[in-house]
Design a protein around this motif. Structure first.
Motif, PDB file in Angstrom:
ATOM      1  N   ALA A   1       1.003 -12.229 -36.845  1.00 20.72           N
ATOM      2  CA  ALA A   1       1.940 -12.589 -35.777  1.00 20.72           C
ATOM      3  C   ALA A   1       2.925 -13.646 -36.244  1.00 20.72           C
ATOM      4  O   ALA A   1       4.115 -13.586 -35.921  1.00 20.72           O
ATOM      5  CB  ALA A   1       1.171 -13.081 -34.550  1.00 20.72           C
ATOM      6  N   PHE A   2       2.447 -14.596 -37.029  1.00 19.98           N
ATOM      7  CA  PHE A   2       3.338 -15.636 -37.547  1.00 19.98           C
ATOM      8  C   PHE A   2       4.349 -15.043 -38.533  1.00 19.98           C
ATOM      9  O   PHE A   2       5.525 -15.416 -38.527  1.00 19.98           O
ATOM     10  CB  PHE A   2       2.531 -16.739 -38.224  1.00 19.98           C
ATOM     11  N   ARG A   3       3.894 -14.129 -39.374  1.00 23.44           N
ATOM     12  CA  ARG A   3       4.823 -13.502 -40.323  1.00 23.44           C
ATOM     13  C   ARG A   3       5.875 -12.670 -39.597  1.00 23.44           C
ATOM     14  O   ARG A   3       7.066 -12.702 -39.951  1.00 23.44           O
ATOM     15  CB  ARG A   3       4.057 -12.628 -41.321  1.00 23.44           C
ATOM     16  N   ALA A   4       5.450 -11.915 -38.578  1.00 25.11           N
ATOM     17  CA  ALA A   4       6.395 -11.101 -37.820  1.00 25.11           C
ATOM     18  C   ALA A   4       7.424 -11.987 -37.113  1.00 25.11           C
ATOM     19  O   ALA A   4       8.615 -11.654 -37.058  1.00 25.11           O
ATOM     20  CB  ALA A   4       5.645 -10.244 -36.800  1.00 25.11           C
ATOM     21  N   THR A   5       6.963 -13.119 -36.596  1.00 30.39           N
ATOM     22  CA  THR A   5       7.871 -14.028 -35.900  1.00 30.39           C
ATOM     23  C   THR A   5       8.849 -14.674 -36.873  1.00 30.39           C
ATOM     24  O   THR A   5      10.046 -14.791 -36.577  1.00 30.39           O
ATOM     25  CB  THR A   5       7.062 -15.094 -35.147  1.00 30.39           C
ATOM     26  N   TYR A   6       8.356 -15.083 -38.025  1.00 30.77           N
ATOM     27  CA  TYR A   6       9.248 -15.654 -39.038  1.00 30.77           C
ATOM     28  C   TYR A   6      10.325 -14.638 -39.426  1.00 30.77           C
ATOM     29  O   TYR A   6      11.511 -14.981 -39.515  1.00 30.77           O
ATOM     30  CB  TYR A   6       8.441 -16.072 -40.262  1.00 30.77           C
ATOM     31  N   ALA A   7       9.913 -13.393 -39.610  1.00 29.72           N
ATOM     32  CA  ALA A   7      10.867 -12.355 -39.998  1.00 29.72           C
ATOM     33  C   ALA A   7      11.880 -12.078 -38.896  1.00 29.72           C
ATOM     34  O   ALA A   7      13.024 -11.700 -39.181  1.00 29.72           O
ATOM     35  CB  ALA A   7      10.121 -11.070 -40.354  1.00 29.72           C
ATOM     36  N   GLY A   8      11.478 -12.261 -37.642  1.00 31.52           N
ATOM     37  CA  GLY A   8      12.358 -11.938 -36.524  1.00 31.52           C
ATOM     38  C   GLY A   8      13.312 -13.041 -36.126  1.00 31.52           C
ATOM     39  O   GLY A   8      14.162 -12.834 -35.250  1.00 31.52           O
ATOM     40  N   LEU A   9      13.190 -14.219 -36.736  1.00 29.89           N
ATOM     41  CA  LEU A   9      14.048 -15.347 -36.414  1.00 29.89           C
ATOM     42  C   LEU A   9      15.205 -15.474 -37.410  1.00 29.89           C
ATOM     43  O   LEU A   9      15.042 -15.196 -38.600  1.00 29.89           O
ATOM     44  CB  LEU A   9      13.250 -16.651 -36.447  1.00 29.89           C
ATOM     45  N   ARG A  10      16.319 -15.935 -36.915  1.00 30.10           N
ATOM     46  CA  ARG A  10      17.410 -16.304 -37.824  1.00 30.10           C
ATOM     47  C   ARG A  10      17.047 -17.617 -38.516  1.00 30.10           C
ATOM     48  O   ARG A  10      16.160 -18.355 -38.065  1.00 30.10           O
ATOM     49  CB  ARG A  10      18.713 -16.462 -37.059  1.00 30.10           C
ATOM     50  N   THR A  11      17.727 -17.918 -39.600  1.00 28.75           N
ATOM     51  CA  THR A  11      17.539 -19.204 -40.264  1.00 28.75           C
ATOM     52  C   THR A  11      17.911 -20.330 -39.307  1.00 28.75           C
ATOM     53  O   THR A  11      18.984 -20.298 -38.690  1.00 28.75           O
ATOM     54  CB  THR A  11      18.397 -19.293 -41.531  1.00 28.75           C
ATOM     55  N   GLY A  12      17.013 -21.294 -39.159  1.00 32.70           N
ATOM     56  CA  GLY A  12      17.211 -22.371 -38.196  1.00 32.70           C
ATOM     57  C   GLY A  12      16.641 -22.069 -36.825  1.00 32.70           C
ATOM     58  O   GLY A  12      16.648 -22.939 -35.948  1.00 32.70           O
ATOM     59  N   GLY A  13      16.122 -20.854 -36.630  1.00 36.01           N
ATOM     60  CA  GLY A  13      15.553 -20.473 -35.345  1.00 36.01           C
ATOM     61  C   GLY A  13      14.220 -21.164 -35.078  1.00 36.01           C
ATOM     62  O   GLY A  13      13.521 -21.586 -36.005  1.00 36.01           O
ATOM     63  N   THR A  14      13.855 -21.261 -33.813  1.00 38.54           N
ATOM     64  CA  THR A  14      12.657 -21.999 -33.408  1.00 38.54           C
ATOM     65  C   THR A  14      11.591 -21.083 -32.822  1.00 38.54           C
ATOM     66  O   THR A  14      11.893 -20.112 -32.128  1.00 38.54           O
ATOM     67  CB  THR A  14      13.006 -23.063 -32.360  1.00 38.54           C
ATOM     68  N   PHE A  15      10.347 -21.431 -33.103  1.00 39.43           N
ATOM     69  CA  PHE A  15       9.179 -20.752 -32.562  1.00 39.43           C
ATOM     70  C   PHE A  15       8.368 -21.800 -31.812  1.00 39.43           C
ATOM     71  O   PHE A  15       7.820 -22.725 -32.414  1.00 39.43           O
ATOM     72  CB  PHE A  15       8.366 -20.141 -33.702  1.00 39.43           C
ATOM     73  N   LEU A  16       8.312 -21.682 -30.489  1.00 39.92           N
ATOM     74  CA  LEU A  16       7.568 -22.600 -29.638  1.00 39.92           C
ATOM     75  C   LEU A  16       6.440 -21.835 -28.965  1.00 39.92           C
ATOM     76  O   LEU A  16       6.676 -20.793 -28.356  1.00 39.92           O
ATOM     77  CB  LEU A  16       8.478 -23.213 -28.565  1.00 39.92           C
TER      78      LEU A  16
END
Length: 256
Positions: free
Chosen positions: A133-148
């Protein structure tokens, strides 16, 4: 991963009406302000019936509401579609409802932010699932994007096991809630017997089981860094303050 929200979806909002949705939204907005500004595009991962997705869209965000349960998404879609138009326009963004697994979700374009609140990630009961889930979220974010996101710490699952059973007796819905706790894995199985009043005034009974697992917070932080996040911070109970053994919810902020 065990998360059954079939019949439960029909009474979910009744049972969850006292949940602190405003506090989750407040934490998200404060986090976005702290880590780079308000996003335009947001993924609500484990969106349920849309209680966070909808106000975010009404405030102007373009939201992707992702959930594994088609029943929960049906309720969410109905709530959005039935919202009076005067409450939607002129500031509203949009919502796209998607049935996907949080371990492998994906979109065509990266987004500015991802949120996952109401301890959704505790429903991933294997370390490999959390990592995915963390890898999928990292891949789905733009550079500088946030995961809360938030998670129950081990101490909270222990409290559930110690304080059970729980009961609710309202006019239209009632439940009996018991728990089985496995200490070695820090895993808890919630057993709910729910009684819902139908249109003919008779109560309909059904049962649900939900399994959650709590993880060592240091391991969660390390897993986020393994996924590629450079900035990882940890908070507690809707505040930007350090966690301690009394904390009921841990909040993580990770920046790509």
């Amino acid at each position: 991963m065990t998360r059954s929200y079939g019949q439960f979806a029909t009474v979910y909002d009744q049972l969850m009406e006292d949940m602190p949705y405003a506090d989750w939204l407040g934490f998200a907005r404060a986090g976005w302000s702290h880590y780079g500004g308000m996003p335009s595009t947001v993924v609500d991962l484990g969106c349920g019936t849309g209680s966070l997705s909808i106000p975010l869209a009404r405030s102007g965000c373009h939201v992707y509401g992702i959930d594994l349960s088609s029943d929960m998404l049906t309720v969410a879609r109905s709530k959005w579609d039935e919202l009076p138009q005067q409450l939607v326009k002129p500031r509203s963004g949009s919502i796209q409802w998607l049935q996907q697994d949080m371990r492998e979700w994906e979109l065509q374009e990266p987004v500015d932010a991802v949120i996952s609140f109401c301890d959704c990630l505790n429903y991933l009961t294997e370390e490999a699932d959390i990592e995915a889930a963390f890898r999928a979220t990292y891949a789905g974010l733009r550079t500088g994007g946030t995961f809360l996101f938030d998670m129950h710490p081990p101490s909270q699952l222990i409290r559930y096991a110690e304080e059970q059973p729980f009961t609710l007796d309202e006019r239209d819905v009632a439940y009996i809630w018991t728990c089985d706790f496995e200490e070695e894995r820090c895993e808890i199985e919630h057993h709910l017997t729910i009684f819902s009043r139908e249109e003919d005034s008779r109560f309909y009974r059904f049962e649900e089981s939900h399994v959650q697992r709590a993880y060592d917070p240091d391991w969660i932080e390390a897993a986020l860094r393994r996924a590629g996040f450079q900035t990882v911070d940890r908070y507690a109970d809707f505040e930007f303050t350090p966690a301690d053994h009394e904390s009921e919810r841990l909040f993580f902020a990770a920046v790509k």
